[in-house]
Design a protein around this motif. Sequence first.
Motif, PDB file in Angstrom:
ATOM      1  N   THR A   1      53.344  28.629  37.429  1.00  0.00           N
ATOM      2  CA  THR A   1      52.757  29.769  38.132  1.00  0.00           C
ATOM      3  C   THR A   1      51.494  30.188  37.395  1.00  0.00           C
ATOM      4  N   TYR A   2      50.361  30.130  38.080  1.00  0.00           N
ATOM      5  CA  TYR A   2      49.084  30.529  37.489  1.00  0.00           C
ATOM      6  C   TYR A   2      48.808  31.978  37.884  1.00  0.00           C
ATOM      7  N   GLU A   3      48.692  32.849  36.874  1.00  0.00           N
ATOM      8  CA  GLU A   3      48.665  34.287  37.105  1.00  0.00           C
ATOM      9  C   GLU A   3      47.292  34.772  37.557  1.00  0.00           C
ATOM     10  N   LEU A   4      47.299  35.667  38.537  1.00  0.00           N
ATOM     11  CA  LEU A   4      46.074  36.253  39.074  1.00  0.00           C
ATOM     12  C   LEU A   4      45.670  37.501  38.300  1.00  0.00           C
ATOM     13  N   THR A   5      44.366  37.697  38.178  1.00  0.00           N
ATOM     14  CA  THR A   5      43.790  38.945  37.673  1.00  0.00           C
ATOM     15  C   THR A   5      43.022  39.575  38.815  1.00  0.00           C
ATOM     16  N   VAL A   6      43.229  40.860  39.071  1.00  0.00           N
ATOM     17  CA  VAL A   6      42.689  41.497  40.261  1.00  0.00           C
ATOM     18  C   VAL A   6      41.688  42.591  39.906  1.00  0.00           C
ATOM     19  N   ALA A   7      40.770  42.868  40.817  1.00  0.00           N
ATOM     20  CA  ALA A   7      39.772  43.904  40.590  1.00  0.00           C
ATOM     21  C   ALA A   7      40.387  45.295  40.617  1.00  0.00           C
ATOM     22  N   GLY A   8      41.314  45.537  41.553  1.00  0.00           N
ATOM     23  CA  GLY A   8      41.924  46.849  41.686  1.00  0.00           C
ATOM     24  C   GLY A   8      43.392  46.724  42.048  1.00  0.00           C
ATOM     25  N   ARG A   9      44.269  47.220  41.190  1.00  0.00           N
ATOM     26  CA  ARG A   9      45.712  47.111  41.425  1.00  0.00           C
ATOM     27  C   ARG A   9      46.154  48.213  42.379  1.00  0.00           C
ATOM     28  N   THR A  10      46.244  47.894  43.639  1.00  0.00           N
ATOM     29  CA  THR A  10      46.594  48.888  44.655  1.00  0.00           C
ATOM     30  C   THR A  10      48.091  49.197  44.630  1.00  0.00           C
ATOM     31  N   ASP A  11      48.412  50.446  45.005  1.00  0.00           N
ATOM     32  CA  ASP A  11      49.800  50.907  45.034  1.00  0.00           C
ATOM     33  C   ASP A  11      50.505  50.456  46.311  1.00  0.00           C
ATOM     34  N   ALA A  12      51.796  50.672  46.341  1.00  0.00           N
ATOM     35  CA  ALA A  12      52.591  50.357  47.531  1.00  0.00           C
ATOM     36  C   ALA A  12      52.023  51.067  48.746  1.00  0.00           C
ATOM     37  N   GLY A  13      51.838  50.317  49.836  1.00  0.00           N
ATOM     38  CA  GLY A  13      51.370  50.898  51.083  1.00  0.00           C
ATOM     39  C   GLY A  13      49.871  50.986  51.243  1.00  0.00           C
ATOM     40  N   VAL A  14      49.108  50.706  50.175  1.00  0.00           N
ATOM     41  CA  VAL A  14      47.644  50.765  50.237  1.00  0.00           C
ATOM     42  C   VAL A  14      47.114  49.416  50.715  1.00  0.00           C
ATOM     43  N   HIS A  15      46.098  49.460  51.557  1.00  0.00           N
ATOM     44  CA  HIS A  15      45.518  48.253  52.148  1.00  0.00           C
ATOM     45  C   HIS A  15      44.279  47.797  51.369  1.00  0.00           C
ATOM     46  N   ALA A  16      43.830  46.581  51.653  1.00  0.00           N
ATOM     47  CA  ALA A  16      42.581  46.078  51.081  1.00  0.00           C
ATOM     48  C   ALA A  16      41.858  45.218  52.102  1.00  0.00           C
ATOM     49  N   ARG A  17      40.575  45.474  52.245  1.00  0.00           N
ATOM     50  CA  ARG A  17      39.715  44.653  53.096  1.00  0.00           C
ATOM     51  C   ARG A  17      38.828  43.750  52.241  1.00  0.00           C
ATOM     52  N   GLY A  18      38.462  44.222  51.041  1.00  0.00           N
ATOM     53  CA  GLY A  18      37.539  43.474  50.188  1.00  0.00           C
ATOM     54  C   GLY A  18      38.028  43.343  48.766  1.00  0.00           C
ATOM     55  N   GLN A  19      39.293  42.972  48.587  1.00  0.00           N
ATOM     56  CA  GLN A  19      39.856  42.779  47.259  1.00  0.00           C
ATOM     57  C   GLN A  19      39.328  41.481  46.648  1.00  0.00           C
ATOM     58  N   VAL A  20      39.249  41.448  45.317  1.00  0.00           N
ATOM     59  CA  VAL A  20      38.785  40.261  44.588  1.00  0.00           C
ATOM     60  C   VAL A  20      39.764  39.977  43.452  1.00  0.00           C
ATOM     61  N   ALA A  21      40.077  38.705  43.256  1.00  0.00           N
ATOM     62  CA  ALA A  21      40.944  38.289  42.152  1.00  0.00           C
ATOM     63  C   ALA A  21      40.406  36.992  41.571  1.00  0.00           C
ATOM     64  N   HIS A  22      40.900  36.643  40.382  1.00  0.00           N
ATOM     65  CA  HIS A  22      40.581  35.316  39.850  1.00  0.00           C
ATOM     66  C   HIS A  22      41.828  34.682  39.273  1.00  0.00           C
ATOM     67  N   VAL A  23      41.792  33.361  39.177  1.00  0.00           N
ATOM     68  CA  VAL A  23      42.886  32.598  38.594  1.00  0.00           C
ATOM     69  C   VAL A  23      42.281  31.406  37.854  1.00  0.00           C
ATOM     70  N   ASP A  24      42.824  31.096  36.690  1.00  0.00           N
ATOM     71  CA  ASP A  24      42.378  29.937  35.924  1.00  0.00           C
ATOM     72  C   ASP A  24      43.302  28.761  36.230  1.00  0.00           C
ATOM     73  N   LEU A  25      42.714  27.714  36.787  1.00  0.00           N
ATOM     74  CA  LEU A  25      43.482  26.528  37.185  1.00  0.00           C
ATOM     75  C   LEU A  25      43.056  25.327  36.349  1.00  0.00           C
ATOM     76  N   PRO A  26      43.985  24.392  36.072  1.00  0.00           N
ATOM     77  CA  PRO A  26      43.592  23.150  35.388  1.00  0.00           C
ATOM     78  C   PRO A  26      42.499  22.423  36.180  1.00  0.00           C
ATOM     79  N   SER A  27      41.536  21.885  35.470  1.00  0.00           N
ATOM     80  CA  SER A  27      40.382  21.254  36.120  1.00  0.00           C
ATOM     81  C   SER A  27      40.796  20.171  37.099  1.00  0.00           C
ATOM     82  N   GLU A  28      41.792  19.345  36.712  1.00  0.00           N
ATOM     83  CA  GLU A  28      42.186  18.241  37.586  1.00  0.00           C
ATOM     84  C   GLU A  28      42.890  18.759  38.843  1.00  0.00           C
ATOM     85  N   LEU A  29      43.634  19.850  38.700  1.00  0.00           N
ATOM     86  CA  LEU A  29      44.304  20.433  39.856  1.00  0.00           C
ATOM     87  C   LEU A  29      43.279  21.028  40.831  1.00  0.00           C
TER      88      LEU A  29
END
Length: 286
Positions: A53-81
Amino acid sequence: MSDEVKPGFVRVRLDLSYDGKDFSGWAKQAGGRRTVQGEIEDALRTVTRSGTTYELTVAGRTDAGVHARGQVAHVDLPSELWAEHREKLLKRLAGRLSRDVRIWSVAEAPEGFNARFSAIWRRYAYRVTDNPGGVDPLLRGHVLWHDWPLDVAAMNEASAGLVGEHDFAAYCKKRDGATTIRTLQQLSWERDPSGVITATVKADAFCHNMVRSLVGALLFVGDGHRPAEWPAKVLAAGVRDSAVHVVRPHGLTLEEVGYPADELLAARNKEARNRRSLPGLSTGCC
C-alpha cells in the motif's frame, strides 16, 4: 525534515474530487470506516497488482461529510511500477473507484512538490440558503438550510474584521502541539439569483473546524442575533465561545488548492514546515 523522494521512486500528483456524504473524512481510520484515502490507496494497490500500500499525502484533510472539487494529493511509487502503469492508470482507477470519488489527473510531479507543504492557499466554499421553503431537493446534499432571513451585507461587514494573519484559536478545535495561527486571505459572501448564498473562504491553511466555525459565527450576524463586530471580538478573545456553532459539514466544499511556480515548490515546502507565531505569542509546532 527532508522530503526527498527515495531513489528508485517517482512522486505522482493526483487531482481529484469526491462527494463526502458517505465518507468518514479523508484520512484512514481504525475500525474499517470508509475514507477517501483508504478507498484510493486500495484502488491503487489493486490496479497496479501490488502487494504494497503506497500512502497518499493530501493538500487538505477534509472531515466526514465535507466534499472536494479540487483536492490534490501525491504518492511515491516505484519507478518501474510507474513506468508500467502510467499510460492506463487513470482509466483503470476510474473503473475501480466508487462513483463518489473521481481522479481527474495522474502525472509525475515536478521536483520539490509536496501536495500538503508546497500549497500556498486552499479555497473552500460554504453554501447556504435562507429560502423559507427550504433547499432545492437536487442540492440538499451540498447546501445548508438556515431558517432565518440572512443579511449578506452584514455578513460581509463582519467578515472583513477576520481577514489577515491571526491566531484563530477561538474558531478551531485545538489539537495538541499544533498552532492555530493562520492567514485568512479572503472571506466573502455572495447571493446568486437562485437564492443560494456562497461563502468563499481562502487561507494559506486551515485548522480543524475553522471554516465551519467561522460560517457559524457569521450566520448569527446575518440573521440578526449578533452585531457585525461580534465575530472579531470572539477572535480577539482567543478562546472558544460556546455561542459559536460548528455548522453541518455537507455545505462545505474544498474548491481549489494553489501552488507556486515549479521553481518555488521546494522553498515553499520547507517554509511551510517552519514553526509559526505572532509577535508576543509563544511559538507552537507546525
